[in-house]
Write a protein that holds these residues in place. Structure first.
Motif, PDB file in Angstrom:
ATOM      1  N   LEU A  79     -16.493 -27.686 -23.236  1.00  0.00           N
ATOM      2  CA  LEU A  79     -15.940 -28.693 -22.346  1.00  0.00           C
ATOM      3  C   LEU A  79     -14.430 -28.754 -22.525  1.00  0.00           C
ATOM      4  CD1 LEU A  79     -18.526 -31.596 -22.820  1.00  0.00           C
ATOM      5  CD2 LEU A  79     -18.557 -29.725 -21.150  1.00  0.00           C
ATOM      6  N   PHE A  80     -13.736 -28.967 -21.430  1.00  0.00           N
ATOM      7  CA  PHE A  80     -12.271 -28.958 -21.443  1.00  0.00           C
ATOM      8  C   PHE A  80     -11.756 -30.244 -20.815  1.00  0.00           C
ATOM      9  CE2 PHE A  80      -8.143 -28.128 -19.543  1.00  0.00           C
ATOM     10  CZ  PHE A  80      -7.465 -27.436 -20.534  1.00  0.00           C
ATOM     11  N   ALA A  81     -10.759 -30.854 -21.440  1.00  0.00           N
ATOM     12  CA  ALA A  81     -10.105 -32.043 -20.893  1.00  0.00           C
ATOM     13  C   ALA A  81      -8.595 -31.893 -21.040  1.00  0.00           C
ATOM     14  CB  ALA A  81     -10.591 -33.304 -21.593  1.00  0.00           C
ATOM     15  N   ASP A  82      -7.872 -32.425 -20.083  1.00  0.00           N
ATOM     16  CA  ASP A  82      -6.414 -32.268 -20.049  1.00  0.00           C
ATOM     17  C   ASP A  82      -5.842 -33.521 -19.384  1.00  0.00           C
ATOM     18  OD1 ASP A  82      -3.768 -31.630 -19.465  1.00  0.00           O
ATOM     19  OD2 ASP A  82      -4.213 -29.555 -18.965  1.00  0.00           O
ATOM     20  N   LEU A  83      -5.058 -34.278 -20.120  1.00  0.00           N
ATOM     21  CA  LEU A  83      -4.493 -35.527 -19.618  1.00  0.00           C
ATOM     22  C   LEU A  83      -2.973 -35.438 -19.689  1.00  0.00           C
ATOM     23  CD1 LEU A  83      -6.842 -37.997 -21.524  1.00  0.00           C
ATOM     24  CD2 LEU A  83      -7.168 -37.061 -19.218  1.00  0.00           C
ATOM     25  N   GLN A  84      -2.315 -35.655 -18.554  1.00  0.00           N
ATOM     26  CA  GLN A  84      -0.854 -35.575 -18.521  1.00  0.00           C
ATOM     27  C   GLN A  84      -0.263 -36.820 -17.868  1.00  0.00           C
ATOM     28  OE1 GLN A  84       1.313 -33.379 -15.514  1.00  0.00           O
ATOM     29  NE2 GLN A  84       2.453 -32.241 -17.075  1.00  0.00           N
ATOM     30  N   PHE A  89       3.376 -40.596 -12.742  1.00  0.00           N
ATOM     31  CA  PHE A  89       2.205 -39.834 -12.320  1.00  0.00           C
ATOM     32  C   PHE A  89       1.239 -39.653 -13.488  1.00  0.00           C
ATOM     33  CE2 PHE A  89       5.407 -37.608  -9.400  1.00  0.00           C
ATOM     34  CZ  PHE A  89       5.124 -38.460  -8.340  1.00  0.00           C
ATOM     35  N   PHE A  90      -0.039 -39.814 -13.198  1.00  0.00           N
ATOM     36  CA  PHE A  90      -1.091 -39.480 -14.150  1.00  0.00           C
ATOM     37  C   PHE A  90      -1.887 -38.328 -13.561  1.00  0.00           C
ATOM     38  CE2 PHE A  90      -5.515 -40.360 -15.790  1.00  0.00           C
ATOM     39  CZ  PHE A  90      -5.274 -39.845 -17.060  1.00  0.00           C
ATOM     40  N   ASN A  91      -1.899 -37.200 -14.272  1.00  0.00           N
ATOM     41  CA  ASN A  91      -2.527 -35.980 -13.771  1.00  0.00           C
ATOM     42  C   ASN A  91      -3.664 -35.538 -14.700  1.00  0.00           C
ATOM     43  OD1 ASN A  91      -0.526 -35.783 -11.681  1.00  0.00           O
ATOM     44  ND2 ASN A  91       0.887 -34.915 -13.185  1.00  0.00           N
ATOM     45  N   PRO A  92      -4.877 -36.039 -14.492  1.00  0.00           N
ATOM     46  CA  PRO A  92      -5.999 -35.646 -15.345  1.00  0.00           C
ATOM     47  C   PRO A  92      -6.680 -34.367 -14.846  1.00  0.00           C
ATOM     48  CG  PRO A  92      -6.693 -37.359 -13.848  1.00  0.00           C
ATOM     49  CD  PRO A  92      -5.233 -37.109 -13.554  1.00  0.00           C
ATOM     50  N   LYS A  93      -7.241 -33.620 -15.779  1.00  0.00           N
ATOM     51  CA  LYS A  93      -8.027 -32.426 -15.470  1.00  0.00           C
ATOM     52  C   LYS A  93      -9.220 -32.391 -16.409  1.00  0.00           C
ATOM     53  CE  LYS A  93      -3.537 -31.012 -14.562  1.00  0.00           C
ATOM     54  NZ  LYS A  93      -2.286 -31.512 -15.183  1.00  0.00           N
ATOM     55  N   ALA A  94     -10.335 -31.892 -15.907  1.00  0.00           N
ATOM     56  CA  ALA A  94     -11.528 -31.745 -16.742  1.00  0.00           C
ATOM     57  C   ALA A  94     -12.358 -30.588 -16.229  1.00  0.00           C
ATOM     58  CB  ALA A  94     -12.356 -33.038 -16.737  1.00  0.00           C
ATOM     59  N   GLY A  95     -13.081 -29.939 -17.133  1.00  0.00           N
ATOM     60  CA  GLY A  95     -13.895 -28.807 -16.705  1.00  0.00           C
ATOM     61  C   GLY A  95     -14.836 -28.356 -17.801  1.00  0.00           C
ATOM     62  N   ALA A  96     -15.634 -27.359 -17.457  1.00  0.00           N
ATOM     63  CA  ALA A  96     -16.606 -26.810 -18.400  1.00  0.00           C
ATOM     64  C   ALA A  96     -16.751 -25.319 -18.158  1.00  0.00           C
ATOM     65  CB  ALA A  96     -17.959 -27.496 -18.244  1.00  0.00           C
ATOM     66  N   THR A  97     -17.003 -24.592 -19.250  1.00  0.00           N
ATOM     67  CA  THR A  97     -17.282 -23.159 -19.200  1.00  0.00           C
ATOM     68  C   THR A  97     -18.602 -22.900 -19.909  1.00  0.00           C
ATOM     69  OG1 THR A  97     -14.934 -22.580 -19.219  1.00  0.00           O
ATOM     70  CG2 THR A  97     -16.472 -20.864 -19.850  1.00  0.00           C
ATOM     71  N   PHE A  98     -19.461 -22.128 -19.269  1.00  0.00           N
ATOM     72  CA  PHE A  98     -20.747 -21.781 -19.882  1.00  0.00           C
ATOM     73  C   PHE A  98     -20.832 -20.275 -20.013  1.00  0.00           C
ATOM     74  CE2 PHE A  98     -25.332 -20.820 -19.846  1.00  0.00           C
ATOM     75  CZ  PHE A  98     -25.737 -21.622 -20.910  1.00  0.00           C
ATOM     76  N   GLN A  99     -20.998 -19.808 -21.253  1.00  0.00           N
ATOM     77  CA  GLN A  99     -21.046 -18.384 -21.547  1.00  0.00           C
ATOM     78  C   GLN A  99     -22.478 -17.879 -21.344  1.00  0.00           C
ATOM     79  OE1 GLN A  99     -17.953 -17.292 -22.692  1.00  0.00           O
ATOM     80  NE2 GLN A  99     -18.526 -15.138 -22.474  1.00  0.00           N
ATOM     81  N   LEU A 100     -22.695 -17.089 -20.303  1.00  0.00           N
ATOM     82  CA  LEU A 100     -24.025 -16.553 -20.043  1.00  0.00           C
ATOM     83  C   LEU A 100     -24.400 -15.507 -21.074  1.00  0.00           C
ATOM     84  CD1 LEU A 100     -23.709 -16.209 -16.169  1.00  0.00           C
ATOM     85  CD2 LEU A 100     -24.846 -18.031 -17.436  1.00  0.00           C
ATOM     86  N   ASN A 101     -23.449 -14.644 -21.427  1.00  0.00           N
ATOM     87  CA  ASN A 101     -23.598 -13.662 -22.499  1.00  0.00           C
ATOM     88  C   ASN A 101     -22.198 -13.190 -22.862  1.00  0.00           C
ATOM     89  OD1 ASN A 101     -22.905 -11.626 -20.546  1.00  0.00           O
ATOM     90  ND2 ASN A 101     -25.050 -11.596 -19.891  1.00  0.00           N
ATOM     91  N   ASP A 102     -22.095 -12.108 -23.639  1.00  0.00           N
ATOM     92  CA  ASP A 102     -20.771 -11.647 -24.079  1.00  0.00           C
ATOM     93  C   ASP A 102     -19.886 -11.189 -22.934  1.00  0.00           C
ATOM     94  OD1 ASP A 102     -21.307 -12.196 -26.699  1.00  0.00           O
ATOM     95  OD2 ASP A 102     -21.935 -10.153 -27.200  1.00  0.00           O
TER      96      ASP A 102
END
Length: 787
Positions: free
Chosen positions: A490-495, A520-533
């Protein structure tokens, strides 16, 4: 014929060539730890990156001997020569240099390898293969959703860059984490950094809002350039190229390598000149780059000083539609002078950059970076003006009956931009995070001088306006990546970003004063799921805010423009292997109060951009490459998009009755946003050391304004280039390279940029278009010698 030639190339019968595959691992020699992200490459051949277990897989022909190279930041590069027919596996053990050479200032603002953002990267070797003097934006032309243009028509001088339809004023640009966008126009003028590509070691282009960065708000893309490369061994090289339109590029580079185990010095000196494709669109560009560093086990101190000086004959007026049909190279600049065009209708500017970095490893997993910077810019553009009124310059008529005169004037910029950036990065365990920020200040002067008047009446170097502007831009961000499981991150980024902008008048409206503050408030959020290598999927949601630029604030005495907001959704799939790679992503960019031109004349007599409540971009981007055999690689990308303004009011000058009339438009295309952009590259290596690239770019119709009128548009175009790079086998030099670029081989007559003016005459809507034509078939050739 063009389609047949392309099809024939794609179907080259080279598939019969036999191949084998070499596999292995890259590990830390001291600990045995696998090194993820290490590069393994065949010299002048294919390359790959190791997975999380340090494993790689690389195809090779069955015969011949090949040199493999394994490299990783902070480690000594290892090379091994093997016979392909005897190769089964090859493991590399890399030794740490014992020096702090990691570019901390870059890692803090770049998107990581598996970050949930859409990005493309270009390495030093890819840059070098096409760097024969064209401006840096044109080196990015093959990236997805990118459209480039050139005022002079051949890529030298003023150039343009759009990503997903967003122009350079909406693209955040940093060099080693230091912002370089102009504080007021928010654009980046690469003509002020000639041949900067020769000092760049890597480029990352993030499309969309992307991760938090320093400087102007990233509203369409972020472009990060890195120059802080560590060179362990001494080197010297010279690049010289010559081509069409009397274009010359001369570059000399040298580096000391590591001195006494701690010191390094690198330097570059460049000169680029060209007559340009368009008449009189000449360029005379000079630059230098120097970097000196002290590096120890836990710290590094680096000073970069670089400068660019440009003199270009103006070609930014374009040509009208009728002239385009009969004289594509016509340049109207300077032609208002009686007789021959004015010979000094030029743009003149010098920009000096100073960057001081200190990186320190507080612990093995905790790294700190602080940098100070100062940019000094000054210059002017000069125009011959005919029949100008003395009153427009605050001057009384010099004699009865004399109220106008021909004159020569210069419009000057004189500015200082300075500040500091910092970051603290922690990388260990399940939670990796970084905090960072910047404080930047801009002090600018705008003034105009009259240096000659046919009928007199002006004092020497008379100034008719002298204005100031000040801008403070600060931001603070926190980014974190949490490994919930081995596969899910999970990724979060608050500026937070604060902007104070003080404007003390405009050339045509000196009484307009602005003092604007934005939070300005610039939020970002995301997710990465590794299926395999080899595969992962990602999704992210980001919000970006952007203040208006200088010209927008001239809109009205009573009313200021609103800031813009962008909500950006990205989702994608990435698959990488030693033989192929594919990425696919969809995006949705929802704008609130986007500023666009509507033709409206405001209460101070200027055409101004207007806030549009609702508009959006929806698109699909596909990118991939495939090593058909070790000597043949196919690569391509395609971007399909829908770019719409839900409703806006167009204002048309009424030549019959005076004033303006309104026309309401609904669900129209956003200007300069083609629905289809595609690129392809076919790379063939017939013999060792020789690489041939067939490069193509297709861009569909672009509209010059937001009305979706085909009468105010740019035709679609398809351009093909051929590039030859040959490393000559010899014993006299460290490297002897020959380059040949055959640009626009089918002589396509196209225009990637322009502008339009709509009006009412005789009760009918009419238009006047202007275009910036690009050169037909042209050639560049170069020689590189390394010592």
């Amino acid at each position: 014929m063009k389609k047949f030639m392309l099809f024939a190339l794609l179907c080259l019968p080279v598939l019969l060539q036999a191949q084998t595959v070499i596999t292995g691992t890259v590990t830390d020699e001291g600990t045995g730890r696998p090194l993820e992200g290490a590069t393994v490459a065949v010299q002048n051949g294919p390359s790959t990156i190791t997975n999380s277990k340090g494993q790689y897989r690389l195809p090779l022909p069955r015969s011949g001997s090949y040199t493999l190279q394994a490299s990783f930041i902070g480690y000594t590069t290892v090379r091994e020569t093997i016979a392909a027919d005897a190769a089964a596996g090859l493991n590399f053990r890399l030794q740490e240099t014992g020096l702090f050479v990691k570019p901390v200032e870059i890692a803090s603002i770049r998107a990581g390898r598996n970050a949930p953002f859409t990005k493309s990267e270009i390495g030093k070797e890819d840059i070098a293969r096409q760097n024969l003097g064209q401006d840096l934006p044109l080196l990015l032309n093959q990236l997805p959703s990118v459209v480039t243009s050139s005022d002079a028509g051949a890529g030298v001088g003023y150039t343009g860059l759009r990503v997903r339809g967003s122009d350079i004023t909406r693209i955040n640009v940093t060099v080693n984490g230091i912002p370089v966008n102009d504080a007021e126009s928010q654009g980046t003028f690469f003509v002020n950094m000639p041949d900067f590509a020769s000092s760049v070691s890597s480029i990352q282009l993030q499309r969309g809002v992307g991760t938090s960065t320093n400087g102007a708000g990233a509203f369409g893309a972020s472009l990060n350039l890195s120059t802080n490369q560590f060179n362990e061994k001494a080197y010297a090289e010279t690049d010289n190229s010559f081509g069409s339109f009397n274009t010359w590029k001369n570059t000399v580079r040298a580096g000391s390598g590591l001195i006494n185990g701690h010191f390094t010095v690198d330097a570059r000196l460049s000169r680029i000149t060209s007559d340009g494709y368009v008449d009189r669109a000449s360029s005379n560009l000079r630059s230098f780059y120097t970097s000196a560093a002290y590096i120890s086990k836990k710290s590094s101190l680096r000073l970069n000083v670089f400068s660019g000086q440009e003199k270009t004959y103006q070609a930014w007026n374009g040509i009208d539609e009728e002239t385009l049909k009969t004289d594509r190279t016509y340049n109207p600049s300077g032609t208002n002078k009686p007789g021959e065009p004015y010979d000094n209708e030029t743009d003149n500017y010098q920009q000096d950059h100073y960057q001081l970095f200190f990186n320190h490893a507080l612990r093995s997993n905790l790294q700190f970076n602080v940098a100070l910077h100062y940019t000094r810019g000054r210059g002017y553009y000069e125009n011959y003006r005919d029949a100008n009124a003395y009153a427009d310059y605050g001057i009384s008529d010099p004699a009865p009956g004399i109220s106008t005169t021909d004159l020569i004037r210069q419009l000057w910029l004189d500015n200082h931009f300075y500040g500091g950036v910092f970051s603290l990065s922690h990388q260990a365990g399940k939670l990796n995070w970084s905090v960072g920020g910047a404080w930047n200040k801009y002090d600018g002067k705008h003034y105009g001088k009259v240096i000659w008047a046919e009928k007199g009446g002006f004092d020497k170097d008379y100034r008719w306006y002298d204005l100031t502007a000040f801008k403070m831009d600060m931001n603070f961000y926190w980014k974190g990546e949490l490994a919930v499981t081995e596969r899910l991150k999970l990724f979060a980024d608050l500026q937070y970003r604060r902007v104070n902008y003080e404007l003390n008048g405009f050339r045509n409206n000196p009484d307009i004063r602005r003092n604007n503050r934005y939070n300005f408030f610039n939020p970002k959020a995301g997710a990465t799921f590794q299926l395999n290598d080899q595969q992962h999927i990602y999704a992210s949601y980001a919000i970006g805010n952007k203040e208006p630029n200088r010209d927008d604030f001239e809109a009205s005495i009573a009313e200021a423009p609103k800031h813009e907001t962008l909500r950006n959704l990205e989702a994608g799939y990435v698959w990488r292997s030693s033989k192929a790679g594919v990425s696919a992503n969809i995006y949705y960019m929802n704008y609130h109060n986007q500023l666009v031109l509507t033709g409206r004349i405001n209460d101070v007599g200027a055409y101004a951009r207007t806030n549009i409540p609702k508009s959006y971009r929806l698109g699909l981007e596909l990118e991939g490459h495939y090593h058909v055999v070790p000597r043949l690689t196919l690569a391509g990308n395609i971007a399909l998009s829908q770019n719409r303004i839900q409703e806006f009011t167009e204002y048309l000058d009424d030549w019959d009755n005076g004033g303006q009339k309104e026309a309401v438009h609904q669900n129209t295309d956003i200007s300069f946003s083609p629905n289809l952009i595609a690129g392809y590259t076919v790379t063939y290596r017939p013999v060792t050391g020789l690489q041939i690239d067939w490069v193509g770019k297709y861009v569909s119709r672009q509209y010059l304004d937001n009305t979706s009128s085909q009468l105010r548009s740019l035709d679609a175009f398809l351009v093909n280039d051929l590039r030859f790079n040959y490393t000559v086998p010899q014993q006299f030099f460290r490297e002897l390279g020959l380059q040949l670029m055959l640009n626009n081989i089918f002589n396509e007559m196209y225009e990637p940029n322009g502008y339009t003016y709509g009006y009412l005459e005789g009760g009918e809507v009419k238009h006047s278009n202007a275009y910036f034509p690009m050169a037909g078939f042209n050639v560049m050739a170069g020689v590189k010698i390394g010592f």
